[in-house]
Design an enzyme around this catalytic site. Structure first.
Site, PDB file in Angstrom:
ATOM      1  N   GLY A 128       1.028  -1.132   0.350  1.00  0.00           N
ATOM      2  CA  GLY A 128      -0.392  -0.172  -0.129  1.00  0.00           C
ATOM      3  C   GLY A 128       0.345   1.130  -0.272  1.00  0.00           C
ATOM      4  O   GLY A 128       0.496   2.581  -1.234  1.00  0.00           O
ATOM      5  N   PHE A 148       0.357  10.648  -7.706  1.00  0.00           N
ATOM      6  CA  PHE A 148       0.147   8.764  -7.401  1.00  0.00           C
ATOM      7  C   PHE A 148      -0.529   8.041  -8.701  1.00  0.00           C
ATOM      8  O   PHE A 148      -0.078   6.502  -8.394  1.00  0.00           O
ATOM      9  CB  PHE A 148      -0.527   8.776  -5.926  1.00  0.00           C
ATOM     10  CG  PHE A 148       0.432   9.187  -4.983  1.00  0.00           C
ATOM     11  CD1 PHE A 148       1.888   9.433  -4.978  1.00  0.00           C
ATOM     12  CD2 PHE A 148      -0.218   9.639  -3.618  1.00  0.00           C
ATOM     13  CE1 PHE A 148       2.438  10.301  -3.613  1.00  0.00           C
ATOM     14  CE2 PHE A 148       0.080  10.335  -3.026  1.00  0.00           C
ATOM     15  CZ  PHE A 148       1.588  10.603  -2.723  1.00  0.00           C
ATOM     16  N   TRP A 190       2.358   1.795  -3.757  1.00  0.00           N
ATOM     17  CA  TRP A 190       1.437   2.361  -4.429  1.00  0.00           C
ATOM     18  C   TRP A 190       1.737   3.641  -4.611  1.00  0.00           C
ATOM     19  O   TRP A 190       1.004   4.329  -5.675  1.00  0.00           O
ATOM     20  CB  TRP A 190       0.105   1.376  -3.969  1.00  0.00           C
ATOM     21  CG  TRP A 190      -1.172   1.625  -4.724  1.00  0.00           C
ATOM     22  CD1 TRP A 190      -1.330   1.830  -5.986  1.00  0.00           C
ATOM     23  CD2 TRP A 190      -2.002   3.508  -4.371  1.00  0.00           C
ATOM     24  NE1 TRP A 190      -2.612   2.782  -6.470  1.00  0.00           N
ATOM     25  CE2 TRP A 190      -3.141   4.390  -5.765  1.00  0.00           C
ATOM     26  CE3 TRP A 190      -1.426   4.295  -3.370  1.00  0.00           C
ATOM     27  CZ2 TRP A 190      -3.641   5.063  -5.773  1.00  0.00           C
ATOM     28  CZ3 TRP A 190      -3.124   5.294  -3.767  1.00  0.00           C
ATOM     29  CH2 TRP A 190      -3.885   5.501  -4.578  1.00  0.00           C
ATOM     30  N   HIS A 191       1.971   4.522  -3.340  1.00  0.00           N
ATOM     31  CA  HIS A 191       2.148   5.640  -3.473  1.00  0.00           C
ATOM     32  C   HIS A 191       3.054   6.443  -3.985  1.00  0.00           C
ATOM     33  O   HIS A 191       2.970   7.083  -4.927  1.00  0.00           O
ATOM     34  CB  HIS A 191       1.830   6.600  -2.228  1.00  0.00           C
ATOM     35  CG  HIS A 191       0.387   6.349  -1.042  1.00  0.00           C
ATOM     36  ND1 HIS A 191       0.180   5.325  -0.451  1.00  0.00           N
ATOM     37  CD2 HIS A 191      -0.493   6.796  -1.196  1.00  0.00           C
ATOM     38  CE1 HIS A 191      -0.692   5.416   0.027  1.00  0.00           C
ATOM     39  NE2 HIS A 191      -1.633   6.250  -0.633  1.00  0.00           N
ATOM     40  N   GLY A 192       4.057   5.396  -4.555  1.00  0.00           N
ATOM     41  CA  GLY A 192       5.493   6.301  -5.079  1.00  0.00           C
ATOM     42  C   GLY A 192       5.947   5.287  -4.886  1.00  0.00           C
ATOM     43  O   GLY A 192       6.423   3.921  -3.907  1.00  0.00           O
TER      44      GLY A 192
END
Lengths: 360, 462
Positions: free
Chosen positions: B321, B462, B324-326
């Site tokens: 997770g 993102f 997923w943001h970067g």
């Protein structure tokens, strides 16, 4: 919910909402009110756009609206709000500073030719004696009377300014200030008037060191005082841009003791943009060469790879690859900002004896 | 095209009109909305429209094949097509978002002599959001939770402009019926929509942008140059900034969709009133956390196995997770902090702990993790944390308005929902002209209070 209905006979239940057409009318009313109340701001913003079709359309749309709303005093609430929040500028003060700026320019223009020759002689002698070690000098700065360092410019400054300030403030006798203005430059003083702002900084703060970086937004047509547009990089455009760069440099160097660093543009990922930035760098370099107090900082070699091209990732001193540019191919990353800040510290140290010892 | 701009306002006026005029004609309506969404996306970079079209076409084709195999009771074939679709989606994310990160780390690991070519690609806006939506569609098809959508319906679903670039991550099961059924044009919930749009704009333009420019950006760029008090306030400020920014975007997206006849799921539910990390993840970016739960945590085994397996699943889910943001280690650390905190919560019984104490702990764990989320690097995050405890000097930034805004934003999380609902009801009883007028004056006030120039939404990256 029953999905079959007759628009002619069924009346919309008002409890859960309104008919789409009425909402459209209500929304348009709201937007209309907002546009009328804000029309002076919208027109001012449209006029600040780069010379383009969208600017012409925007100005053509907002001008008649503003010309109706303003006499009806519909723009007053917004103007009063701006004044209450301290956003409205003191026009009298700005006029005074502009007059000072113009006077500085006239004086400097008269002296320019004489200065150019002496500067070039000075530079030649500096170059021949650059290898000799300078004598250590007692630092005149204290915590009560710190070395005042400013960095100002467009969005490039936003990305390294605070890093630079944190580095200079590692010395307890240095105070740093970063002043970025997004989307600004020297081409459009109607958007942000840098010469006036630099003059304000000089008058109010009298910094010992000032670092300036412009150019990213400057490759656009220039609007003259008589509302003519000069096509970018045409001969009249270049003359006018040179004059503006020179004007800012003259204001900054009015105090001969002050260290002025002018940072050139780094290489850019987009080829066309990079070419335009190189042309601007030539202007900065040429104008800096004509003034003794201005030190031009060339970034091209620092931010290119072994083949001399733009690179987003470059090896640091330990050989580890780090990203020095942001994904937009224009701005510096955190690491790029650190590299530039270190270079600027070295340049400041080189420009004045004794200052370098503040940052061991 | 950013929501808080005049360009979007004009675009939306045209789309609103076209939406309701063409709604009685299903084919024309679908083409209109799909075309509008592509125009919206092309506004940033028209080249990436092809990427979006690829995501639509490939996932729709794979979805049809999955359905065909299932109807023929060919489970193996369905699984194969699902794998193909997921690999294709992850490859798209991998190339644009993660390749350079891993190539760079590998290069540095192998030494200076080894040079792995880097792609240096621009990250397409919203790629993480529409990829996750596409994956949920093919997985749900395989699980027989949704039926295959007609091509244009799927195209409208994946490209629908209100949620295209920063969510919420809407499932096909939520959108498909709304696309297929014509909403009642007599009951457009304008009160709710105008309220959400104004609230979102206020959060973004006034709260988020102001806190960023006056406090957060300065503190995170130069923690050593500020007092401990300033730095601590900067961390709290970032917690409010990112909430105002992202939930502001979601509010506008939900409001805009409502005006077009669509209802999106809730994405934020006062996350800073959470009394535990588990509670926080039920309130923060709900559509992402439920996606991770349904498509990652539960398939990994969820909490059905031994405790150690549950902890492992939690940690994997939260780390992915974070990623997923970067593609930076800081996002991985952010995910790990949440994963470890969730594990500790499961280990410790909290029945006897006073709610106030639980709130303080939860809020500060979340803020601690935000430091890594915001900082440029691991070292920079440590500098910020160190400066909270060891940075003397005078307060330079802390001011009464900043403390007031942070306090107000936190207090607003605890505002009773019944009061908000009562206010909305009162507005709803007023005529549409009053609502429109209030909306217009609200826009002017927000523009007046906000700083010059509005930065893009944080979650766009993102």
């Amino acid at each position: 919910m029953n999905n079959t209905f007759d628009h002619r006979t069924d009346h919309p239940p008002n409890l859960n909402g309104f008919a789409a057409g009425r909402v459209f009318a209500g929304g348009l009313l709201g937007l209309g009110v907002a546009i009328c109340l804000n029309s002076s701001i919208l027109l001012a913003e449209a006029e600040r756009l780069p010379d383009s079709t969208s600017r012409s359309i925007s100005v053509a749309v907002w001008t008649p609206i503003e010309s109706v709303a303003s006499p009806l005093k519909l723009t007053w609430p917004r103007e009063i709000g701006d004044r209450l929040l301290g956003r409205a500028k003191d026009e009298q003060q700005i006029t005074l500073i502009r007059e000072q700026v113009e006077m500085t320019t006239e004086t400097n223009l008269e002296q320019e030719e004489l200065v150019v020759e002496s500067v070039q002689k000075e530079r030649r002698s500096e170059a021949s004696s650059s290898t000799s070690a300078s004598e250590p000098v007692d630092s005149p700065w204290t915590e009560d009377n710190p070395l005042d360092v400013w960095v100002a410019g467009d969005s490039m400054v936003q990305f390294f300014g605070e890093t630079f300030v944190s580095m200079v403030e590692k010395s307890p006798v240095v105070e740093g200030t970063s002043e970025p203005q997004l989307s600004s430059g020297l081409s459009r003083p109607d958007y942000f008037d840098w010469p006036t702002r630099i003059a304000e900084i000089m008058t109010e703060h009298d910094p010992d060191v000032i670092v300036l970086m412009f150019g990213g937004n400057d490759a656009q047509n220039i609007r003259t005082a008589d509302s003519r547009w000069l096509e970018r990089f045409s001969a009249p455009w270049t003359d006018e841009y040179r004059r503006r760069v020179g004007l800012v440099m003259d204001i900054a160097t009015a105090d001969e003791e002050r260290i002025v660093l002018w940072v050139g543009q780094p290489p850019m990922r987009a080829a066309g943009f990079d070419t335009r930035m190189q042309l601007l760098n030539e202007v900065y370099q040429a104008e800096a060469d004509e003034r003794l107090g201005v030190h031009y900082v060339d970034l091209r070699s620092m931010f290119t790879d072994a083949s001399g091209k733009y690179a987003r990732y470059l090896p640091d001193s330990s050989g580890k690859l780090v990203d020095v540019r942001l994904s937009d191919g224009v701005h510096l990353s955190h690491w790029g900002g650190e590299w530039l800040s270190k270079l600027l510290l070295a340049e400041i140290s080189r420009a004045s004896d004794g200052v370098g010892e503040l940052w061991p | 095209m950013l929501f808080p701009t005049l360009a979007f306002g004009l675009f939306f006026v045209a789309v609103y009109l076209l939406n309701w005029l063409t709604r009685p004609h299903p084919l024309v309506w679908r083409i209109t909305i799909f075309g509008s969404s592509l125009f919206f996306y092309a506004w940033w970079n028209w080249r990436f429209v092809f990427l979006l079209l690829w995501a639509i076409t490939s996932n729709w084709c794979a979805g049809n094949q999955i359905d065909k195999c299932l109807r023929l009771q060919n489970t193996q074939g369905a699984r194969g097509w699902l794998r193909t679709a997921i690999v294709s989606d992850l490859a798209m994310l991998g190339v644009f978002k993660y390749y350079d990160f891993f190539a760079l780390e590998l290069s540095n690991l192998l030494g200076a002599d080894t040079s792995i070519p880097l792609l240096e690609l621009t990250l397409p806006v919203g790629v993480s959001f529409f990829t996750f939506q596409a994956m949920s569609y093919v997985i749900d098809l395989k699980r027989r939770l949704v039926k295959p959508m007609p091509f244009l319906d799927f195209a409208v679903y994946l490209s629908f402009f209100p949620q295209l670039v920063a969510g919420p991550i809407v499932r096909a099961s939520e959108m498909a019926p709304q696309i297929a059924q014509r909403p009642d044009p007599r009951t457009v919930p304008s009160t709710e929509a105008f309220h959400l749009i104004l609230r979102g704009l206020f959060k973004k333009v006034v709260i988020s942008s102001w806190l960023a420019s006056t406090l957060v950006d300065n503190v995170f760029a130069n923690p050593d140059g500020h007092s401990s008090h300033d730095v601590l306030l900067g961390v709290y400020g970032y917690a409010i900034q990112i909430y105002a920014d992202f939930s502001g975007y979601t509010d506008i997206a939900i409001g805009v969709a409502l005006l077009l006849g669509f209802r999106f799921p809730t994405n934020f539910d006062c996350p800073y009133r959470a009394l535990s990390l588990r509670d926080f993840w039920k309130r923060w970016h709900i559509t992402l956390s439920s996606w991770l739960r349904d498509y990652l945590y539960i398939p990994l085994g969820g909490n059905r196995g031994r405790n150690s397996e549950t902890y492992r699943n939690l940690l994997i889910t939260m780390v992915l997770g974070g990623l997923w943001h970067g593609s930076t280690w800081n996002f991985v650390i952010w995910g790990m902090i949440h994963g470890v905190a969730l594990m500790i919560e499961r280990l410790l019984p909290n029945r006897d702990i006073h709610p106030m104490f639980r709130w303080v702990i939860t809020f500060h764990v979340v803020c601690f993790a935000w430091v890594f989320f915001r900082a440029e690097s691991f070292a920079a995050a440590l500098d910020v944390l160190a400066a909270i405890f060891s940075s003397p000097g005078n307060d330079q930034i802390s001011s009464f308005p900043i403390v007031l805004v942070i306090g107000f934003a936190l207090a607003a999380q605890f505002a009773p929902k019944s009061e908000v609902a009562r206010l909305k009801n009162r507005l709803n009883r007023s005529g549409i002209a009053t609502q429109g007028l209030a909306f217009g004056i609200g826009l002017v006030l927000i523009d007046l209070l906000g700083p010059d120039g509005v930065a893009p939404f944080i979650y766009f990256q993102f």
